[in-house]
Design an enzyme around this catalytic site. Structure first.
Site, mmCIF file in Angstrom:
data_model
loop_
_atom_site.group_PDB
_atom_site.id
_atom_site.type_symbol
_atom_site.label_atom_id
_atom_site.label_comp_id
_atom_site.label_asym_id
_atom_site.label_seq_id
_atom_site.Cartn_x
_atom_site.Cartn_y
_atom_site.Cartn_z
ATOM 1 N N TRP A 152 53.122 47.512 37.992
ATOM 2 C CA TRP A 152 51.726 47.310 38.396
ATOM 3 C C TRP A 152 51.423 47.897 39.764
ATOM 4 C CZ3 TRP A 152 48.731 47.149 34.585
ATOM 5 C CH2 TRP A 152 49.124 46.525 33.407
ATOM 6 N N ASP A 162 47.293 42.495 44.915
ATOM 7 C CA ASP A 162 47.007 42.267 43.504
ATOM 8 C C ASP A 162 47.737 40.977 43.129
ATOM 9 O OD1 ASP A 162 46.954 42.153 40.756
ATOM 10 O OD2 ASP A 162 47.754 44.167 40.417
ATOM 11 N N LYS A 193 45.269 35.312 33.180
ATOM 12 C CA LYS A 193 46.563 34.624 33.207
ATOM 13 C C LYS A 193 46.365 33.170 33.655
ATOM 14 C CE LYS A 193 47.977 39.210 34.047
ATOM 15 N NZ LYS A 193 48.458 39.619 32.787
HETATM 16 N N1 PMP Z 1 48.103 43.914 37.832
HETATM 17 C C1 PMP Z 1 48.924 42.986 37.332
HETATM 18 C C2 PMP Z 1 49.883 42.294 38.242
HETATM 19 C C3 PMP Z 1 48.859 42.658 35.971
HETATM 20 O O1 PMP Z 1 49.689 41.735 35.465
HETATM 21 C C4 PMP Z 1 47.922 43.303 35.141
HETATM 22 C C5 PMP Z 1 47.781 42.988 33.678
HETATM 23 N N2 PMP Z 1 48.851 42.503 33.029
HETATM 24 C C6 PMP Z 1 47.101 44.276 35.713
HETATM 25 C C7 PMP Z 1 47.217 44.554 37.048
HETATM 26 C C8 PMP Z 1 46.091 45.021 34.888
HETATM 27 O O2 PMP Z 1 45.057 44.171 34.574
HETATM 28 P P1 PMP Z 1 43.828 44.626 33.667
HETATM 29 O O3 PMP Z 1 44.393 45.154 32.393
HETATM 30 O O4 PMP Z 1 43.066 43.369 33.480
HETATM 31 O O5 PMP Z 1 43.042 45.647 34.393
#
Ligand code: PMP
Length: 363
Positions: free
Chosen positions: A105, A175, A199
């Site tokens: 991520w 994030d 989450k």
């Molecule tokens: N950052 C983290 C830490 C995540 O766990 C996720 C999704 N699992 C995301 C970003 C991406 O999120 P989204 O698909 O809602 O844009």
């Protein structure tokens, strides 16, 4: 109804009481004769829902008065662009952003940022396959960076920060998609916190942004108006139509967490749940988790079967036991048990009991 424990990484399990309350109120919210889905976002009823939801989040996270709470759309991946578009404008162009690369991520955040700024990877755990958080004293920060970006919990790798880094006067951006509300944090140590809701907060479609006021008003000219934090803040998250139903559910979750004793109470139980899971993993060599103890995620517990040819059987038999969505992310394989706030300790106990039984059968 079939009872299951849902270990999905997200969209993830919500508290049963919240789902029930939403069901009870689905067609007729508090005697209005309306579903929340059908309400004007500017009407009296929804205005009240929005205000209560923001107030409760402020209480839960002890968010200081000089921070705005923005309820947006686009998810954390959109924020990977929205954050730089809002923050690099304060610096002479091209500005530099410092990143700590701890896995999937944070990598996504880095890739996107290249479009808007110079990128400096100040620290990386790539040398050990992203299995740990580099110690703060190894980071090579840029003195006048626009900001430092971290991902406090790598949802796929199961690697979580066990500290809030001190980066001096440079804004710290996090994030927190998969760890928000799971542990106590000092919001004042961060300049911006963002998180997709799906989450620990509510349904997908809502994105939470918590931003220190002095950082507003510097969006790049190319920033879409709907993603300009200053405009969103000035319009109380109503610059465009906000995701009304996810906001309502988030509000129910916040009230539920408050009734449980708030984030401190969640953290206590999350520590217990994670300890149960990791203590068990450490007690056997049938299953493997390679993350060092200090950086093991309390929310996402990835593990591998020593004999990977048993993976399919494991998932199928777990499902027969009502333990669902345990398959690991396709990029890493193996298994992953996501044990967010809404997972009761009984769910973790049931998982361990199944894993012991499975080991006995196939070891
Ligand atoms: N950052 C983290 C830490 C995540 O766990 C996720 C999704 N699992 C995301 C970003 C991406 O999120 P989204 O698909 O809602 O844009």
């Amino acid at each position: 109804m079939k009872h299951v424990y849902n270990f999905s990484p997200g969209p993830a399990a919500l508290p049963k009481e919240v789902i029930q309350q939403a069901a009870d109120e689905m067609t007729n919210w508090r005697g209005t004769g309306l579903s929340v889905m059908e309400m004007s976002h500017r009407g009296r009823e929804f205005t009240e829902i929005l205000a209560t939801t923001k107030r409760d989040l402020r209480t839960l996270m002890s968010i200081p008065d000089n921070y705005k709470i923005l309820l947006m759309q686009g998810g954390a991946i959109a924020e990977n662009a929205i954050v730089p578009m809002n923050l690099v404008g304060k610096k002479p162009q091209p500005a530099t952003i410092d990143f700590v690369h701890t896995g999937h991520w944070s990598e996504k955040s880095i890739e996107e940022a290249h479009k808007y700024a110079k990128v400096n990877v100040a620290a990386s755990s790539e040398d050990k396959n992203f299995s740990y958080v580099p110690a703060r004293d190894t980071w090579k920060l840029t003195p006048d960076a626009a900001y430092v970006h971290i991902c406090t919990n790598e949802t796929i790798g199961g690697v979580e920060f066990d500290f809030t880094p001190d980066v001096g006067d440079v804004p710290l951006v996090a994030d927190m998609s998969s760890s928000i509300l799971s542990r106590e944090i000092d919001v004042s140590k961060f300049a911006v916190i963002y998180a997709g809701a799906q989450k620990n907060i509510g349904p997908a479609g809502l994105t939470i942004v918590i931003v220190r006021e002095d950082l507003l008003g510097h969006a790049l000219p190319i920033c879409p108006s709907a993603f300009d934090w200053k405009l969103v803040a000035d319009h109380d998250s109503m610059f465009n139509t906000p995701p009304t139903y996810p906001i309502y559910i988030a509000g129910l979750v916040f009230q539920h967490v408050l009734r449980q004793g708030g984030v401190a109470a969640m953290e206590k139980i999350n520590i217990k749940k994670a300890a149960l899971a990791y203590d068990y993993l450490d007690s056997t060599d049938f299953y493997i988790n390679r993350v060092p103890a200090a950086n093991r995620s309390r929310m996402n517990v990835p593990f591998f079967l020593k004999d990977e040819s048993l993976n399919q059987k494991f998932v199928a038999e777990a499902e027969q036991h009502g333990l669902v969505q345990l398959k690991g992310h396709s990029s890493v394989g193996g298994m992953r048990a996501s044990i967010y706030n809404a997972m009761p300790i009984e769910g973790v106990q049931a998982l361990i009991a199944f894993m012991q039984e499975f080991e006995k059968k196939y070891a």
